[in-house]
Design an enzyme around this catalytic site. Structure first.
Site, short mmCIF file in Angstrom:
data_model
loop_
_atom_site.label_atom_id
_atom_site.label_comp_id
_atom_site.label_asym_id
_atom_site.label_seq_id
_atom_site.Cartn_x
_atom_site.Cartn_y
_atom_site.Cartn_z
N LYS A 165 23.80 31.35 14.52
CA LYS A 165 24.12 32.16 15.70
C LYS A 165 24.07 31.31 16.95
O LYS A 165 23.15 30.50 17.13
CB LYS A 165 23.14 33.33 15.80
CG LYS A 165 23.42 34.30 16.94
CD LYS A 165 22.43 35.46 16.91
CE LYS A 165 22.68 36.44 18.03
NZ LYS A 165 21.76 37.61 17.98
N SER A 209 23.86 41.96 18.07
CA SER A 209 24.51 40.86 18.74
C SER A 209 24.91 39.73 17.78
O SER A 209 25.68 38.84 18.15
CB SER A 209 23.57 40.29 19.81
OG SER A 209 22.36 39.81 19.21
N SER A 254 19.81 43.76 16.08
CA SER A 254 20.92 42.81 16.02
C SER A 254 21.08 42.08 14.70
O SER A 254 22.01 41.29 14.55
CB SER A 254 20.79 41.79 17.15
OG SER A 254 20.88 42.42 18.40
#
Length: 414
Positions: A62, A131, A155
């Site tokens: 990420k 996210s 997330s």
């Protein structure tokens, strides 16, 4: 989807080389990435170790997690050219295990609510969640066998449910968040995405250097509390149906099933999550807010504007509420004799549209409690969208959460 364990088994048997395994991932990326848009960048010439328990396993990172070999852009133009000098410890650990941090995956800016360009692999007109949008979508699209994400609200668990993969939010601080862009130091938790429960358990056991996490299925059938989180707005019918189906599968596999209603302090803790998150975000992003407010996306900018008014006394009171609930959660497990809880992973399937990331209301309390959570795909809607459930265990009992999820996964397939 690409299975981490399948790739490793083929490498161990000599049917595939580590370089060949990475090559399969590259082929999958070339095929699916134009449609899904899950990746920020891909390393054109990564080192591929010939040995190690994760040799040949390509990993998505990420894009709020520092990588020395790839940029770390935080999903924001503010960090467009930012290149860290060092890997975050979790990335360094992956490399020591022989894994290949091949790609950076998309993140909402600073891991808040403003959406990415990523599309849901099951239906490009629906959100993949956030996210950790890119990590969930890349695994779901079969582009990567393993990807890292983070969770401050929902997330990891929510995008895993929306995309139809296994997502794990481990116990708080089981994995180090050093080298990860902070949003809320009391909540931020590193997690991961994989094709199946066994893949996720294997990866987490190696990353955390706790082999018992992958061997926790030997304790017999679990005692499961079915939780509907009455302090939250009612979920969609497909979420209720998935919960019922998962509970029935667990019961068929021998689990003892009983409904549970949480005491009032947990609703109070649920309400306190936002105060803690926003007060800390105000400080964690103080430089970005002061120096680049106009470059922040609209939802984040508005949230930070509002957070400026949170008083320290309110933050301290919210922390006390959370602490009280954490202590009470131990009693919920012990007094009711539950090994794990089973609840919704999201309000329903991924909503239509790419201008939002969905609702984290069924995730926020558990992030605040710091307990391990596992998303497990259960159903698909008539439109082909995945629907999942969430398995929750006591703090530090990550292996038990994964074992119960694995039992349900096998029962659903049977």
């Amino acid at each position: 989807m690409l299975s981490l364990l399948d790739l490793s088994a083929r490498i161990d048997a000599g049917r595939l080389t580590p370089e060949g395994a990475v090559g399969l991932v590259r082929e999958a990326i070339a095929s699916r990435e134009p449609e899904v848009g899950a990746l920020v960048c891909v390393d054109p010439a990564p080192a591929v170790p010939a040995s190690g328990p994760l040799a040949g396993i390509a990993v998505g990172i990420k894009d709020i997690i520092d990588t020395a070999d790839l940029p770390t852009r935080m999903g924001s133009s503010i960090y467009e050219n930012w290149r860290p000098l060092a890997d975050a410890p979790v990335v360094a650990r992956l490399k020591r295990l022989g894994a290949v941090p091949l790609a950076k995956t998309t993140t909402t800016p600073f891991a808040f609510l403003d959406p990415t360009r990523t599309r849901n692999p099951s239906n490009p007109g629906h959100t993949p969640g956030g996210s950790s949008a890119g990590s969930a979508a890349a695994v779901a699209a079969g582009m990567l066998p393993l990807a890292l994400g983070t969770q401050t609200g929902g997330s990891v668990i929510r995008p895993a449910a929306f995309c139809g993969v296994v997502g794990v939010k481990p116990s708080f601080r089981l994995l180090p968040t050093v080298g990860v862009k902070c949003y809320s130091w009391a909540l931020d938790t590193l997690g991961l995405f994989a094709a199946g429960v066994a893949d996720a358990a294997h990866a987490l056991a190696l990353l955390a250097d706790r082999p018992a996490i992958a061997r926790a299925g030997d304790g017999g059938a679990p005692r499961i509390g079915i939780l509907r989180q009455e302090f939250c707005a009612t979920p969609e019918p497909e979420a209720e149906a998935a919960l019922a189906r998962a509970a029935a599968a667990a019961e068929r596999a021998g689990a003892a099933i009983r409904d549970l209603t949480l005491p009032a302090p947990f609703g109070e803790a649920f309400a306190a999550h936002g105060t803690i998150q926003d007060y800390e975000a105000r400080q964690a992003l103080a430089w970005e807010y002061a120096a680049h407010r106009d470059a922040l996306p609209p939802r984040l900018r508005a949230a930070l504007d509002e957070a400026q008014g949170i008083e320290t006394a309110a933050y301290d009171a919210a922390r006390r509420t959370a602490h009280h609930a954490r202590r009470g959660l131990k009693d919920v497990f012990s007094e009711n004799g539950f090994d794990v809880l089973l609840t919704y992973a999201a309000p329903g399937a991924a909503p239509a549209g790419l201008d939002h990331t969905g609702d984290s209301r069924f995730n926020r309390l558990w992030t605040l409690m710091g307990v391990p959570c596992v998303t497990l795909p259960v159903d698909r809607t008539e439109a082909g969208l995945p629907v999942g459930v969430q398995v929750i265990a006591r703090f530090g009992d990550d292996g038990r959460a994964l074992a119960a999820a694995g039992l349900i996964e096998r029962a659903l397939r049977g």
